[in-house]
Design an enzyme around this catalytic site. Structure first.
Site, PDB file in Angstrom:
ATOM      1  CG  ASP A  70      36.554  36.379  42.616  1.00  0.00           C
ATOM      2  OD1 ASP A  70      37.671  35.873  42.427  1.00  0.00           O
ATOM      3  OD2 ASP A  70      35.924  36.255  43.678  1.00  0.00           O
ATOM      4  CD  GLU A 154      27.448  38.526  56.568  1.00  0.00           C
ATOM      5  OE1 GLU A 154      27.463  37.276  56.480  1.00  0.00           O
ATOM      6  OE2 GLU A 154      28.117  39.170  57.391  1.00  0.00           O
ATOM      7  CE  LYS A 193      33.246  13.133  60.187  1.00  0.00           C
ATOM      8  NZ  LYS A 193      32.197  12.105  60.073  1.00  0.00           N
ATOM      9  CD  GLN A 196      31.495  12.933  55.965  1.00  0.00           C
ATOM     10  OE1 GLN A 196      30.653  12.618  56.793  1.00  0.00           O
ATOM     11  NE2 GLN A 196      32.663  12.299  55.868  1.00  0.00           N
ATOM     12  CB  CYS A 376      46.434  55.431  37.373  1.00  0.00           C
ATOM     13  SG  CYS A 376      45.014  56.435  37.911  1.00  0.00           S
ATOM     14  CD  GLN A 380      47.136  61.513  38.956  1.00  0.00           C
ATOM     15  OE1 GLN A 380      47.317  61.629  40.178  1.00  0.00           O
ATOM     16  NE2 GLN A 380      45.961  61.192  38.438  1.00  0.00           N
ATOM     17  CG  HIS A 498      44.136  51.716  35.855  1.00  0.00           C
ATOM     18  ND1 HIS A 498      45.026  51.407  36.857  1.00  0.00           N
ATOM     19  CD2 HIS A 498      43.477  52.832  36.263  1.00  0.00           C
ATOM     20  CE1 HIS A 498      44.901  52.287  37.849  1.00  0.00           C
ATOM     21  NE2 HIS A 498      43.973  53.163  37.505  1.00  0.00           N
ATOM     22  CD  GLU A 500      46.492  48.344  35.405  1.00  0.00           C
ATOM     23  OE1 GLU A 500      46.261  48.924  36.493  1.00  0.00           O
ATOM     24  OE2 GLU A 500      47.009  48.933  34.431  1.00  0.00           O
TER      25      GLU A 500
END
Length: 526
Positions: A70, A154, A193, A196, A376, A380, A498, A500
């Protein structure tokens, strides 16, 4: 500081992250300086050791923090750069509190969830809000996304801390937005519902939403909004319809149409600036050409490679090129598929599974002169493929993957590392570009900065052998090889970093931009 807190109800995966990012984009379009915080209620310190097939992509921030995907959306939508402060986890909070207790900072107090844990959460949120864009400069608004679903055990300490922040904030400085599901029955009627019940669970915790964003497959009409307004004590204008759209970058437009920007600016007592339309013109630009790119993967889950998908989309929008992706299984590679595409990408990853298929795909791209981009691990494996088939080192291998001639080896500073979390080469590092190379043409400047996430690198003992065989290392960080390319190939480049992670709709990543153009040229000749 204005705080916009985004919570979610009914079920996970509704799109809280995209909603939060879109709100940030809406405010930025009006000239406001925004930042964002993601709260993840898991006990991990960060996302670095999580299985990407279960949790999705591990996104890397400028300071090397390994975080939830995110935060990648926040950076892309808002065109900002965040730091580890902007990702708060249960593990981070509890570790910080326990360390304070061990030092004796609490002076003999009994350490408890309230107030010690909740105070630490509030402290970390405020620190992140002030530490905007990696500099000690305050933003005008901070968007805080609380991960998980209301009712999860949590999330309880975080929601309690948010409740306290709400009542500590001055009038007009705090808005709570609740994202919920509005499903349709078999007749296509939208059902309120679940919303609600979700709001009821939120209110039981002392939190009262100012705005409800209803996720549905159909547009939420006046009657449904009126019903939600009546049962949830939210003004009808603050019940916002968020239907599914073909492109996530259209979500800010849809929320604009629903009047969400006006609701938020009114609640936060912000001036109603005229919005810029640059973003909307960009994300609705029509395509004039189309290419198909193969991404050779072993995970089989698109969210693992979300930044690559988005970087291709950014480059495609910039060049009016629709980029279609074909996901190719590295463990059961079908070269007939590779013969049908305009370009091949080998992305990052860890472990030996699927690597031989990726090496085969790299050889196909090199020998058939198909545009190739390695990222990456792709860098290699390109070294290994070239070593085996051009430099004639038949047992070339990475020390990560087994015995052989280790042309890829463990970073020198990694040999004594006992822990896995947060110990790789992570975050921003400078790269010096060799003049007159493809990398020089791509970036157009002598030094760049890109984000890294790796534990292995090119073995310096074999650089000379590969260069003698006409492999060009066109980007370096001291003695470390960062970019390789093949000069007599239409487009063959691989990066240890990277690129991106720094791509934005408004600023496409240079390697991806040139790669899309190369795929277009290849498409025209086949």
């Amino acid at each position: 500081m204005k705080y916009i807190v985004v919570t979610g109800g009914v079920m996970s995966g509704l799109g809280k992250g995209i909603t939060a990012a879109s709100i940030g984009r809406i405010l930025k379009n009006r000239g406001y300086v925004v930042t964002a915080v993601k709260i993840d209620p898991y006990l991990n310190i960060d996302a670095g050791t999580m299985n990407p097939a279960q949790h999705g992509e591990v996104f890397v921030l400028r300071d090397g923090a390994e975080v939830d995907l995110d935060l990648g959306n926040y950076e892309r939508f808002m065109d900002i750069e965040l730091t580890s402060d902007h990702n708060i986890t249960t593990g981070k909070i509890y570790r910080a509190v326990i360390e304070k207790e061990r030092r004796g900072d609490y002076l003999g107090e009994t350490v408890q969830i309230i107030p010690h844990i909740t105070d630490m959460i509030k402290q970390q949120i405020r620190l992140a809000a002030e530490n905007w864009n990696g500099a000690l400069t305050s933003a005008e608004a901070c968007i805080v996304e609380v991960g998980g679903t209301v009712g999860d055990i949590e999330s309880m300490p975080f929601l309690e801390a948010i409740r306290q922040m709400h009542w500590e904030a001055a009038p007009g400085d705090f808005v709570l937005i609740h994202v919920t599901l509005i499903p349709a029955d078999s007749m296509g009627d939208l059902k309120t519902k679940p919303t609600q019940h979700s709001v009821k669970a939120l209110r039981e915790l002392g939190l009262y939403p100012d705005v409800i964003v209803g996720r549905s497959e159909f547009s939420v009409g006046h009657n449904t909004k009126k019903k939600i307004s009546a049962f949830c004590d939210v003004p009808e204008r603050a019940v916002v319809s968020a239907t599914s759209v073909p492109d996530i970058y259209h979500v800010p437009m849809e929320l604009e149409k629903e009047g969400l920007a006006d609701v938020i600016t009114d609640l936060l007592q912000l001036e109603a600036h005229t919005p810029s339309s640059d973003w909307y013109r960009l994300v609705t630009r029509e395509y004039t050409s189309r290419i198909t790119v193969a991404i050779v993967t072993k995970y089989g889950i698109e969210d693992v490679y979300i930044s690559i998908k988005e970087a291709l989309k950014h480059a495609g929008r910039s060049t009016s090129t629709e980029v279609n992706i074909r996901w190719v299984d590295a463990e059961d590679l079908d070269t007939e598929i590779l013969a049908e595409v305009d370009g091949i990408i080998v992305p990052g990853g860890f472990g030996i599974r699927g690597t031989e298929g990726k090496i085969q795909a790299i050889r196909f791209a090199r020998e058939r002169e198909v545009p190739f981009l390695g990222l990456c691990l792709g860098f290699q494996l390109a070294v290994i493929e070239y070593s085996r088939n051009v430099a004639l080192i038949p047992d070339a291998m990475s020390s990560e993957m087994g015995p052989g001639t280790h042309v890829i080896t463990l970073l020198p500073d990694q040999s004594d590392e006992a822990d896995y979390g947060g110990t790789m080469r992570l975050g921003n590092y400078p790269v010096t570009i060799t003049p007159g190379t493809l990398a020089d043409r791509i970036y157009g400047r002598p030094e760049i900065t890109e984000r890294h996430r790796h534990r292995y690198e090119m073995n310096p003992d074999y650089i000379g052998i590969l260069e003698e065989n006409r492999l060009v290392f066109s980007g370096r960080n001291g003695e470390r090889m960062e970019i390789l390319e093949i000069p007599d190939h239409p487009f063959f480049i691989a990066t240890q970093f990277h690129p991106e992670f720094r791509s934005r709709p408004t600023r496409p990543s240079p390697p991806f931009l040139e790669y899309v153009l190369a795929c277009r040229a290849h498409n025209k000749t086949t």
